[in-house]
Design a protein around this motif. Structure first.
Motif, PDB file in Angstrom:
ATOM      1  N   GLU A   1     -12.030 -21.399 -30.534  1.00  0.00           N
ATOM      2  CA  GLU A   1     -12.810 -22.550 -30.090  1.00  0.00           C
ATOM      3  C   GLU A   1     -13.653 -23.003 -31.270  1.00  0.00           C
ATOM      4  OE1 GLU A   1     -16.319 -23.676 -27.016  1.00  0.00           O
ATOM      5  OE2 GLU A   1     -14.692 -22.415 -26.289  1.00  0.00           O
ATOM      6  N   VAL A   2     -13.553 -24.282 -31.580  1.00  0.00           N
ATOM      7  CA  VAL A   2     -14.247 -24.852 -32.731  1.00  0.00           C
ATOM      8  C   VAL A   2     -15.275 -25.848 -32.214  1.00  0.00           C
ATOM      9  CG1 VAL A   2     -13.962 -26.135 -34.883  1.00  0.00           C
ATOM     10  CG2 VAL A   2     -12.134 -24.617 -34.101  1.00  0.00           C
ATOM     11  N   ARG A   3     -16.532 -25.671 -32.644  1.00  0.00           N
ATOM     12  CA  ARG A   3     -17.602 -26.603 -32.286  1.00  0.00           C
ATOM     13  C   ARG A   3     -18.058 -27.317 -33.545  1.00  0.00           C
ATOM     14  NH1 ARG A   3     -22.335 -23.833 -29.153  1.00  0.00           N
ATOM     15  NH2 ARG A   3     -22.111 -22.469 -30.920  1.00  0.00           N
ATOM     16  N   GLU A   4     -18.018 -28.624 -33.476  1.00  0.00           N
ATOM     17  CA  GLU A   4     -18.444 -29.463 -34.599  1.00  0.00           C
ATOM     18  C   GLU A   4     -19.801 -30.051 -34.236  1.00  0.00           C
ATOM     19  OE1 GLU A   4     -16.854 -33.551 -36.741  1.00  0.00           O
ATOM     20  OE2 GLU A   4     -15.868 -32.798 -34.954  1.00  0.00           O
ATOM     21  N   LYS A   5     -20.777 -29.877 -35.122  1.00  0.00           N
ATOM     22  CA  LYS A   5     -22.110 -30.421 -34.870  1.00  0.00           C
ATOM     23  C   LYS A   5     -22.607 -31.064 -36.150  1.00  0.00           C
ATOM     24  CE  LYS A   5     -26.599 -29.432 -33.088  1.00  0.00           C
ATOM     25  NZ  LYS A   5     -27.743 -28.609 -33.334  1.00  0.00           N
ATOM     26  N   GLY A   6     -22.655 -32.379 -36.153  1.00  0.00           N
ATOM     27  CA  GLY A   6     -23.073 -33.115 -37.345  1.00  0.00           C
ATOM     28  C   GLY A   6     -22.924 -34.594 -37.097  1.00  0.00           C
ATOM     29  N   PHE A   7     -22.023 -35.255 -37.852  1.00  0.00           N
ATOM     30  CA  PHE A   7     -21.751 -36.671 -37.630  1.00  0.00           C
ATOM     31  C   PHE A   7     -21.198 -36.879 -36.224  1.00  0.00           C
ATOM     32  CE2 PHE A   7     -21.183 -36.650 -42.366  1.00  0.00           C
ATOM     33  CZ  PHE A   7     -22.311 -37.385 -42.631  1.00  0.00           C
ATOM     34  N   TYR A   8     -20.356 -35.954 -35.775  1.00  0.00           N
ATOM     35  CA  TYR A   8     -19.789 -35.973 -34.433  1.00  0.00           C
ATOM     36  C   TYR A   8     -20.111 -34.645 -33.772  1.00  0.00           C
ATOM     37  CZ  TYR A   8     -17.039 -39.864 -36.231  1.00  0.00           C
ATOM     38  OH  TYR A   8     -16.653 -41.046 -36.795  1.00  0.00           O
ATOM     39  N   GLU A   9     -20.152 -34.626 -32.450  1.00  0.00           N
ATOM     40  CA  GLU A   9     -20.326 -33.385 -31.705  1.00  0.00           C
ATOM     41  C   GLU A   9     -19.120 -33.240 -30.805  1.00  0.00           C
ATOM     42  OE1 GLU A   9     -23.974 -32.220 -30.166  1.00  0.00           O
ATOM     43  OE2 GLU A   9     -25.139 -33.096 -31.786  1.00  0.00           O
ATOM     44  N   GLU A  10     -18.189 -32.408 -31.244  1.00  0.00           N
ATOM     45  CA  GLU A  10     -16.914 -32.236 -30.538  1.00  0.00           C
ATOM     46  C   GLU A  10     -16.630 -30.761 -30.345  1.00  0.00           C
ATOM     47  OE1 GLU A  10     -14.773 -34.687 -29.506  1.00  0.00           O
ATOM     48  OE2 GLU A  10     -16.097 -36.260 -30.267  1.00  0.00           O
TER      49      GLU A  10
ATOM     50  N   LYS B   1      -9.066 -29.011 -42.316  1.00  0.00           N
ATOM     51  CA  LYS B   1      -8.997 -30.042 -43.354  1.00  0.00           C
ATOM     52  C   LYS B   1      -9.674 -31.317 -42.873  1.00  0.00           C
ATOM     53  CE  LYS B   1      -5.752 -32.290 -46.427  1.00  0.00           C
ATOM     54  NZ  LYS B   1      -4.351 -32.444 -46.823  1.00  0.00           N
ATOM     55  N   THR B   2      -9.422 -31.701 -41.637  1.00  0.00           N
ATOM     56  CA  THR B   2     -10.036 -32.897 -41.060  1.00  0.00           C
ATOM     57  C   THR B   2     -11.545 -32.731 -40.920  1.00  0.00           C
ATOM     58  OG1 THR B   2      -8.015 -33.325 -39.818  1.00  0.00           O
ATOM     59  CG2 THR B   2     -10.000 -34.465 -39.077  1.00  0.00           C
ATOM     60  N   LEU B   3     -11.984 -31.580 -40.403  1.00  0.00           N
ATOM     61  CA  LEU B   3     -13.410 -31.360 -40.180  1.00  0.00           C
ATOM     62  C   LEU B   3     -14.195 -31.258 -41.480  1.00  0.00           C
ATOM     63  CD1 LEU B   3     -13.384 -28.840 -37.205  1.00  0.00           C
ATOM     64  CD2 LEU B   3     -13.832 -31.288 -37.152  1.00  0.00           C
ATOM     65  N   LEU B   4     -13.627 -30.600 -42.485  1.00  0.00           N
ATOM     66  CA  LEU B   4     -14.334 -30.495 -43.766  1.00  0.00           C
ATOM     67  C   LEU B   4     -14.482 -31.854 -44.426  1.00  0.00           C
ATOM     68  CD1 LEU B   4     -12.896 -27.211 -45.327  1.00  0.00           C
ATOM     69  CD2 LEU B   4     -15.083 -27.553 -44.186  1.00  0.00           C
ATOM     70  N   LYS B   5     -13.467 -32.680 -44.293  1.00  0.00           N
ATOM     71  CA  LYS B   5     -13.543 -34.023 -44.870  1.00  0.00           C
ATOM     72  C   LYS B   5     -14.582 -34.873 -44.140  1.00  0.00           C
ATOM     73  CE  LYS B   5      -9.760 -35.768 -46.398  1.00  0.00           C
ATOM     74  NZ  LYS B   5      -8.445 -36.418 -46.538  1.00  0.00           N
TER      75      LYS B   5
ATOM     76  N   GLU C   1     -17.236 -33.701 -41.987  1.00  0.00           N
ATOM     77  CA  GLU C   1     -18.593 -33.153 -41.919  1.00  0.00           C
ATOM     78  C   GLU C   1     -19.213 -32.851 -43.283  1.00  0.00           C
ATOM     79  OE1 GLU C   1     -20.576 -33.033 -39.380  1.00  0.00           O
ATOM     80  OE2 GLU C   1     -19.023 -33.740 -38.016  1.00  0.00           O
ATOM     81  N   PHE C   2     -18.402 -32.526 -44.276  1.00  0.00           N
ATOM     82  CA  PHE C   2     -18.922 -32.171 -45.592  1.00  0.00           C
ATOM     83  C   PHE C   2     -18.318 -33.082 -46.661  1.00  0.00           C
ATOM     84  CE2 PHE C   2     -18.268 -27.956 -43.344  1.00  0.00           C
ATOM     85  CZ  PHE C   2     -19.537 -27.901 -42.818  1.00  0.00           C
ATOM     86  N   PRO C   3     -18.514 -34.403 -46.574  1.00  0.00           N
ATOM     87  CA  PRO C   3     -17.809 -35.316 -47.485  1.00  0.00           C
ATOM     88  C   PRO C   3     -18.230 -35.200 -48.950  1.00  0.00           C
ATOM     89  CG  PRO C   3     -19.402 -36.533 -46.200  1.00  0.00           C
ATOM     90  CD  PRO C   3     -19.377 -35.126 -45.653  1.00  0.00           C
ATOM     91  N   ARG C   4     -19.495 -34.954 -49.220  1.00  0.00           N
ATOM     92  CA  ARG C   4     -19.964 -34.905 -50.600  1.00  0.00           C
ATOM     93  C   ARG C   4     -20.361 -33.509 -51.044  1.00  0.00           C
ATOM     94  NH1 ARG C   4     -21.621 -39.256 -48.133  1.00  0.00           N
ATOM     95  NH2 ARG C   4     -23.625 -38.426 -47.528  1.00  0.00           N
ATOM     96  N   SER C   5     -20.176 -32.524 -50.199  1.00  0.00           N
ATOM     97  CA  SER C   5     -20.554 -31.152 -50.541  1.00  0.00           C
ATOM     98  C   SER C   5     -19.569 -30.551 -51.532  1.00  0.00           C
ATOM     99  CB  SER C   5     -20.575 -30.285 -49.283  1.00  0.00           C
ATOM    100  OG  SER C   5     -21.525 -30.755 -48.372  1.00  0.00           O
ATOM    101  N   THR C   6     -20.090 -29.728 -52.410  1.00  0.00           N
ATOM    102  CA  THR C   6     -19.227 -28.959 -53.300  1.00  0.00           C
ATOM    103  C   THR C   6     -19.273 -27.484 -52.930  1.00  0.00           C
ATOM    104  OG1 THR C   6     -21.004 -28.708 -54.916  1.00  0.00           O
ATOM    105  CG2 THR C   6     -19.494 -30.562 -55.215  1.00  0.00           C
ATOM    106  N   LYS C   7     -20.332 -27.065 -52.264  1.00  0.00           N
ATOM    107  CA  LYS C   7     -20.499 -25.684 -51.804  1.00  0.00           C
ATOM    108  C   LYS C   7     -20.718 -25.696 -50.295  1.00  0.00           C
ATOM    109  CE  LYS C   7     -20.805 -23.474 -55.814  1.00  0.00           C
ATOM    110  NZ  LYS C   7     -19.979 -22.366 -56.198  1.00  0.00           N
ATOM    111  N   ILE C   8     -20.203 -24.676 -49.629  1.00  0.00           N
ATOM    112  CA  ILE C   8     -20.342 -24.553 -48.177  1.00  0.00           C
ATOM    113  C   ILE C   8     -20.878 -23.163 -47.880  1.00  0.00           C
ATOM    114  CG2 ILE C   8     -19.091 -24.489 -45.989  1.00  0.00           C
ATOM    115  CD1 ILE C   8     -17.123 -26.478 -47.198  1.00  0.00           C
ATOM    116  N   ARG C   9     -21.851 -23.093 -46.996  1.00  0.00           N
ATOM    117  CA  ARG C   9     -22.390 -21.802 -46.574  1.00  0.00           C
ATOM    118  C   ARG C   9     -21.484 -21.237 -45.488  1.00  0.00           C
ATOM    119  NH1 ARG C   9     -27.840 -21.216 -48.163  1.00  0.00           N
ATOM    120  NH2 ARG C   9     -28.694 -23.157 -48.969  1.00  0.00           N
ATOM    121  N   LEU C  10     -21.130 -19.958 -45.599  1.00  0.00           N
ATOM    122  CA  LEU C  10     -20.270 -19.287 -44.636  1.00  0.00           C
ATOM    123  C   LEU C  10     -21.025 -18.083 -44.099  1.00  0.00           C
ATOM    124  CD1 LEU C  10     -17.465 -18.902 -43.290  1.00  0.00           C
ATOM    125  CD2 LEU C  10     -16.837 -17.554 -45.272  1.00  0.00           C
ATOM    126  N   TYR C  11     -21.276 -18.071 -42.779  1.00  0.00           N
ATOM    127  CA  TYR C  11     -21.992 -16.987 -42.129  1.00  0.00           C
ATOM    128  C   TYR C  11     -21.085 -16.312 -41.117  1.00  0.00           C
ATOM    129  CZ  TYR C  11     -26.111 -19.421 -43.884  1.00  0.00           C
ATOM    130  OH  TYR C  11     -27.030 -20.024 -44.686  1.00  0.00           O
TER     131      TYR C  11
END
Length: 101
Positions: free
Chosen positions: A46-55, A69-73, A75-85
């Protein structure tokens, strides 16, 4: 922190080893947008997206790469680093903790 270029490969490797009932959290550097992926079954996530869209999405491991690939593009359009917890045992319906991770 992981590079956005290698994020999909890193996340897919983590998801294959993730036990059922556990979750991981992907966040931007500023921690204002996130994608939480919880393993709900042997081959279900189950994937929860919380940012520009909440799906919410329910997807098998085979379809996860395309969704990521779709979600990273999106939600993180200008990011070069992503935090992974690694959230450990987590309920996908519970709200995310508002603590600084």
């Amino acid at each position: 922190m992981i590079d956005k270029v290698t994020a999909i490969q890193t996340v897919m490797r983590k998801l294959k080893a993730l036990p059922p009932g556990h979750a991981i959290d992907l966040r931007t550097y500023k921690r204002n947008r996130s994608v939480v992926i919880a393993r709900t079954g042997e081959d279900r996530f189950e994937v929860r997206e919380k940012g520009f869209y909440e799906e919410r999405y329910t997807v098998a491991l085979a379809g996860m790469k395309k969704l990521l690939k779709t979600l990273l593009k999106r939600e993180f359009p200008r990011s070069t680093k992503i935090r992974l917890y690694n959230l450990g045992p987590a309920d996908p319906d519970a709200p995310l903790a508002r603590k600084k991770l």
